[in-house]
Design a protein around this motif. Structure first.
Motif, PDB file in Angstrom:
ATOM      1  N   TYR A  32       0.875  -1.116   0.071  1.00 50.82           N
ATOM      2  CA  TYR A  32       0.065  -0.095  -0.003  1.00 50.82           C
ATOM      3  C   TYR A  32       0.866   1.173   0.067  1.00 50.82           C
ATOM      4  O   TYR A  32       0.632   2.137  -0.796  1.00 50.82           O
ATOM      5  CB  TYR A  32      -1.052  -0.025   1.101  1.00 50.82           C
ATOM      6  CG  TYR A  32      -1.425   1.081   1.780  1.00 50.82           C
ATOM      7  CD1 TYR A  32      -2.223   2.047   0.919  1.00 50.82           C
ATOM      8  CD2 TYR A  32      -1.191   1.661   3.104  1.00 50.82           C
ATOM      9  CE1 TYR A  32      -2.570   3.362   1.442  1.00 50.82           C
ATOM     10  CE2 TYR A  32      -1.607   2.679   3.672  1.00 50.82           C
ATOM     11  CZ  TYR A  32      -2.278   3.694   3.175  1.00 50.82           C
ATOM     12  OH  TYR A  32      -2.754   4.772   3.365  1.00 50.82           O
ATOM     13  N   LEU A  33       1.981   1.236   0.909  1.00 48.45           N
ATOM     14  CA  LEU A  33       2.671   2.489   0.874  1.00 48.45           C
ATOM     15  C   LEU A  33       3.415   2.577  -0.502  1.00 48.45           C
ATOM     16  O   LEU A  33       3.897   3.648  -0.739  1.00 48.45           O
ATOM     17  CB  LEU A  33       3.589   2.170   1.995  1.00 48.45           C
ATOM     18  CG  LEU A  33       3.051   2.408   3.598  1.00 48.45           C
ATOM     19  CD1 LEU A  33       4.351   2.153   4.342  1.00 48.45           C
ATOM     20  CD2 LEU A  33       2.399   3.726   3.405  1.00 48.45           C
ATOM     21  N   LEU A  36       1.361   4.083  -3.078  1.00 47.98           N
ATOM     22  CA  LEU A  36       1.139   5.474  -2.829  1.00 47.98           C
ATOM     23  C   LEU A  36       2.314   6.233  -3.230  1.00 47.98           C
ATOM     24  O   LEU A  36       2.292   7.526  -3.855  1.00 47.98           O
ATOM     25  CB  LEU A  36       0.792   5.776  -1.276  1.00 47.98           C
ATOM     26  CG  LEU A  36      -0.474   5.605  -0.688  1.00 47.98           C
ATOM     27  CD1 LEU A  36      -0.597   5.595   0.895  1.00 47.98           C
ATOM     28  CD2 LEU A  36      -1.615   6.358  -1.198  1.00 47.98           C
ATOM     29  N   GLN A  39       2.520   6.764  -6.870  1.00 45.14           N
ATOM     30  CA  GLN A  39       1.276   7.717  -7.338  1.00 45.14           C
ATOM     31  C   GLN A  39       2.009   9.373  -7.013  1.00 45.14           C
ATOM     32  O   GLN A  39       1.923  10.135  -8.024  1.00 45.14           O
ATOM     33  CB  GLN A  39       0.267   7.607  -6.836  1.00 45.14           C
ATOM     34  CG  GLN A  39      -0.672   6.516  -7.316  1.00 45.14           C
ATOM     35  CD  GLN A  39      -1.963   6.353  -6.163  1.00 45.14           C
ATOM     36  OE1 GLN A  39      -3.022   6.822  -6.600  1.00 45.14           O
ATOM     37  NE2 GLN A  39      -1.655   5.333  -5.213  1.00 45.14           N
ATOM     38  N   SER A  40       2.548   9.404  -6.001  1.00 41.04           N
ATOM     39  CA  SER A  40       3.057  10.426  -5.328  1.00 41.04           C
ATOM     40  C   SER A  40       4.134  11.219  -6.402  1.00 41.04           C
ATOM     41  O   SER A  40       4.181  12.400  -6.830  1.00 41.04           O
ATOM     42  CB  SER A  40       3.410  10.499  -3.999  1.00 41.04           C
ATOM     43  OG  SER A  40       2.170  10.120  -2.986  1.00 41.04           O
ATOM     44  N   PHE A 346      -4.327   4.627 -12.630  1.00 43.90           N
ATOM     45  CA  PHE A 346      -4.868   4.948 -11.284  1.00 43.90           C
ATOM     46  C   PHE A 346      -6.176   5.873 -11.291  1.00 43.90           C
ATOM     47  O   PHE A 346      -7.101   5.592 -10.743  1.00 43.90           O
ATOM     48  CB  PHE A 346      -4.068   5.925 -10.374  1.00 43.90           C
ATOM     49  CG  PHE A 346      -2.875   4.604  -9.643  1.00 43.90           C
ATOM     50  CD1 PHE A 346      -3.226   4.117  -8.719  1.00 43.90           C
ATOM     51  CD2 PHE A 346      -1.546   4.979 -10.269  1.00 43.90           C
ATOM     52  CE1 PHE A 346      -2.273   3.329  -8.118  1.00 43.90           C
ATOM     53  CE2 PHE A 346      -0.738   4.052  -9.593  1.00 43.90           C
ATOM     54  CZ  PHE A 346      -0.992   3.269  -8.596  1.00 43.90           C
ATOM     55  N   SER A 350      -9.684   4.430 -10.084  1.00 40.46           N
ATOM     56  CA  SER A 350     -10.709   5.302  -9.198  1.00 40.46           C
ATOM     57  C   SER A 350     -11.813   5.410  -9.623  1.00 40.46           C
ATOM     58  O   SER A 350     -12.946   5.250  -9.131  1.00 40.46           O
ATOM     59  CB  SER A 350      -9.860   6.609  -8.901  1.00 40.46           C
ATOM     60  OG  SER A 350     -10.643   7.337  -8.132  1.00 40.46           O
ATOM     61  N   TYR A 355     -11.153  -0.599  -7.359  1.00 44.13           N
ATOM     62  CA  TYR A 355     -10.549  -0.784  -6.116  1.00 44.13           C
ATOM     63  C   TYR A 355     -11.466  -1.306  -5.098  1.00 44.13           C
ATOM     64  O   TYR A 355     -11.197  -1.647  -3.868  1.00 44.13           O
ATOM     65  CB  TYR A 355      -9.832   0.451  -5.725  1.00 44.13           C
ATOM     66  CG  TYR A 355     -10.991   1.746  -5.669  1.00 44.13           C
ATOM     67  CD1 TYR A 355     -11.369   1.890  -4.282  1.00 44.13           C
ATOM     68  CD2 TYR A 355     -11.157   2.492  -6.780  1.00 44.13           C
ATOM     69  CE1 TYR A 355     -12.510   2.914  -4.331  1.00 44.13           C
ATOM     70  CE2 TYR A 355     -12.086   3.631  -6.519  1.00 44.13           C
ATOM     71  CZ  TYR A 355     -12.694   3.771  -5.560  1.00 44.13           C
ATOM     72  OH  TYR A 355     -13.701   4.922  -5.160  1.00 44.13           O
ATOM     73  N   ARG A 367      -6.940   1.565  -0.578  1.00 42.03           N
ATOM     74  CA  ARG A 367      -6.300   2.149   0.364  1.00 42.03           C
ATOM     75  C   ARG A 367      -5.163   3.081  -0.317  1.00 42.03           C
ATOM     76  O   ARG A 367      -4.572   4.044   0.287  1.00 42.03           O
ATOM     77  CB  ARG A 367      -5.592   1.349   1.448  1.00 42.03           C
ATOM     78  CG  ARG A 367      -6.564   0.638   2.582  1.00 42.03           C
ATOM     79  CD  ARG A 367      -5.690  -0.443   3.235  1.00 42.03           C
ATOM     80  NE  ARG A 367      -6.609  -1.041   4.041  1.00 42.03           N
ATOM     81  CZ  ARG A 367      -6.771  -0.791   5.506  1.00 42.03           C
ATOM     82  NH1 ARG A 367      -5.862  -0.003   6.069  1.00 42.03           N
ATOM     83  NH2 ARG A 367      -7.352  -1.475   6.380  1.00 42.03           N
ATOM     84  N   SER A 368      -4.724   2.799  -1.660  1.00 37.15           N
ATOM     85  CA  SER A 368      -3.666   3.336  -2.284  1.00 37.15           C
ATOM     86  C   SER A 368      -3.861   4.170  -3.324  1.00 37.15           C
ATOM     87  O   SER A 368      -3.223   4.922  -3.792  1.00 37.15           O
ATOM     88  CB  SER A 368      -2.699   2.305  -2.682  1.00 37.15           C
ATOM     89  OG  SER A 368      -3.461   1.827  -3.996  1.00 37.15           O
ATOM     90  N   ILE A 369      -5.527   4.562  -3.336  1.00 40.42           N
ATOM     91  CA  ILE A 369      -5.736   5.775  -4.390  1.00 40.42           C
ATOM     92  C   ILE A 369      -5.787   7.033  -3.809  1.00 40.42           C
ATOM     93  O   ILE A 369      -6.565   7.178  -2.773  1.00 40.42           O
ATOM     94  CB  ILE A 369      -7.244   5.206  -4.887  1.00 40.42           C
ATOM     95  CG1 ILE A 369      -7.270   4.006  -5.623  1.00 40.42           C
ATOM     96  CG2 ILE A 369      -7.968   6.508  -5.724  1.00 40.42           C
ATOM     97  CD1 ILE A 369      -6.469   3.973  -6.980  1.00 40.42           C
ATOM     98  N   LEU A 370      -5.029   7.954  -4.152  1.00 39.21           N
ATOM     99  CA  LEU A 370      -4.782   9.207  -3.517  1.00 39.21           C
ATOM    100  C   LEU A 370      -5.925  10.115  -3.741  1.00 39.21           C
ATOM    101  O   LEU A 370      -6.654  10.643  -2.861  1.00 39.21           O
ATOM    102  CB  LEU A 370      -3.575   9.971  -4.019  1.00 39.21           C
ATOM    103  CG  LEU A 370      -2.269   9.440  -3.303  1.00 39.21           C
ATOM    104  CD1 LEU A 370      -1.214  10.156  -3.976  1.00 39.21           C
ATOM    105  CD2 LEU A 370      -2.189   9.657  -1.822  1.00 39.21           C
TER     106      LEU A 370
END
Length: 460
Positions: A32-33, A36, A39-40, A346, A350, A355, A367-370
């Protein structure tokens, strides 16, 4: 070093997951991290490049041409180029610049064909170099600069060196424009990189689309913002003052990229972009040839990234020099196609609600969709619109349909980037064979006819 950093990062995520979620959920939490983080990073690069490019998309103003004052050593790097070397020799002899203010030298580097004989036939200086242990353009140029210093001791001095490749053709006003740039106070200048054979194959169309758009949304945008351009391997001008003070010292697989970073770090000055000093470069016809060429580029890119990213970032922060930070970001930035693909994936996850699937994978994605899918869509829209807008501004609007093949071609940067990273410590140089022989008059006529055929005007 980067492999070590990646291992430490993943191990850190997992350890953090163990302490916060327990052994059973550690891998899920670390995954999950990682998602994230991906994506970031993509959002940062896409957002940054979009803002910078739009900020620098001003109307291009032609260089104010000044009286010829600088004397140039025009250097052509050649390795087994007997099929094309004659064309650039004739081309360079006809430049619109006083003959007494420039001399042409062809570096016949470890040649096993008749390159030097073809050069001599054209009446140009053939500088023959044989050193199989040091192959590549970077070593050839370093050797040639030493020859220039020897000539200076004998009474023949030059104000700047201009560097081309054997397959290039050059606009007749090239030296007039870079002379004017030097008189404006610039010591390192990059000319406009155009395509010699844009209409040949889907590969050359993809290359040409990428070069035309990058010239506008990166190079010219940085010039307009007062930031540094990046040297492109050919069409490069460097004053002899800088060559003596900084030294060339660039012998990697991407010597142009390496010299850019060394120059801006040591001097704090930027590389200038000459949008109206054009040269035409032969693009690979086939995918296999382009794949090998781009792996070599990425090997050199990662080599430079590992050596210069942190020094650029550190000095940029300490000296409050945003130009250095911008160049560090350039070294770390993935290709446009890869970034757009990440965000589109992503956005799709979303928007379509995939997801929300049950189970292990669904929980990780959930949990990992910003952001909401529409926000990702906005990022992608403005990012993808940049090369389209660039093509219109470059008077290439009727070639916008090349965008689709260019993007598909761009996806091949994924394996190219991976292989380039894995091979970044390998220094073996590979020659790209060139065969397209044409005069500058024929080329400019062909480009003009193509533009008229597609209902356009040549670039102003």
């Amino acid at each position: 070093m980067f492999k070590l950093y990646a291992f430490i990062l993943i191990a850190g995520f997992y350890t953090f997951g163990v302490f916060t979620r327990g052994w059973d959920d550690a891998w899920q939490f670390s995954t999950y991290l990682v998602l994230l983080l991906v994506q970031s990073i993509a959002i940062f690069f896409v957002g940054y490049q979009t803002i910078m490019s739009y900020s620098g998309l001003r109307r291009f103003r032609k260089t104010v041409v000044k009286k010829p004052a600088n004397k140039f050593a025009v250097l052509v790097a050649a390795h087994n180029e007997e099929e094309v070397i004659g064309q650039i020799c004739e081309n360079l002899k006809q430049l619109d610049y006083p003959n007494e203010l420039y001399d042409i030298f062809v570096i016949c580097d470890n040649c096993s064909d008749n390159t030097s004989e073809e050069v001599k036939k054209s009446g140009v200086h053939a500088m023959v170099r044989n050193d199989p242990g040091k192959r590549g353009k970077g070593y050839g140029l370093e050797w040639m600069f030493d020859k220039l210093w020897e000539l200076e001791k004998q009474g023949t001095a030059y104000d700047a060196a201009v560097m081309f490749d054997a397959d290039n053709l050059v606009s007749k006003d090239f030296l007039k424009i870079v002379n004017s740039k030097i008189l404006d106070g610039h010591d390192v200048i990059q000319g406009y990189l155009d395509a010699k054979n844009p209409h040949d194959t889907w590969v050359t169309k993809s290359y040409s689309f990428a070069y035309w758009s990058t010239n506008r949304i990166y190079q010219l945008a940085r010039e307009n913002l007062g930031l540094t351009a990046q040297l492109g391997g050919t069409g490069v001008t460097v004053t002899t003052k800088v060559l003596k003070e900084v030294g060339w010292g660039a012998t990697s697989l991407t010597e142009d990229l390496e010299f850019t970073q060394r120059y801006i770090l040591k001097t704090g000055k930027r590389v200038a972009w000459a949008h109206d000093a054009k040269l035409y470069d032969e693009k690979p016809l086939g995918f296999k040839q382009s794949f090998k060429q781009r792996i070599r580029w990425m090997q050199g890119h990662f080599d430079c990234m590992t050596r210069y990213s942190f020094p650029l970032l550190k000095d940029g922060i300490i000296k409050r020099k945003f130009m250095l930070i911008d160049s560090a970001i350039y070294l770390a930035m993935p290709s446009r196609s890869i970034l757009a693909l990440i965000l589109m994936i992503f956005a799709g996850l979303s928007y379509m609600g995939i997801y929300e699937a049950n189970g292990f994978l669904g929980d990780i994605i959930d949990r990992s969709i910003l952001f909401d899918g529409w926000i990702y869509g906005i990022f992608v829209f403005f990012y993808i619109s940049l090369p389209i807008l660039a093509m219109i501004l470059e008077n290439k609007g009727k070639k916008l349909h090349w965008f689709f093949i260019s993007y598909l071609f761009g996806l091949s940067w994924i394996p190219v980037t991976l292989l380039g990273f894995l091979k970044k410590n390998q220094k073996e140089w590979a020659h790209t064979k060139h065969t397209r022989s044409v005069s500058i008059e024929e080329l400019e006529t062909m480009h003009t006819k193509k533009d008229v055929l597609y209902g356009q005007n040549p670039i102003e």
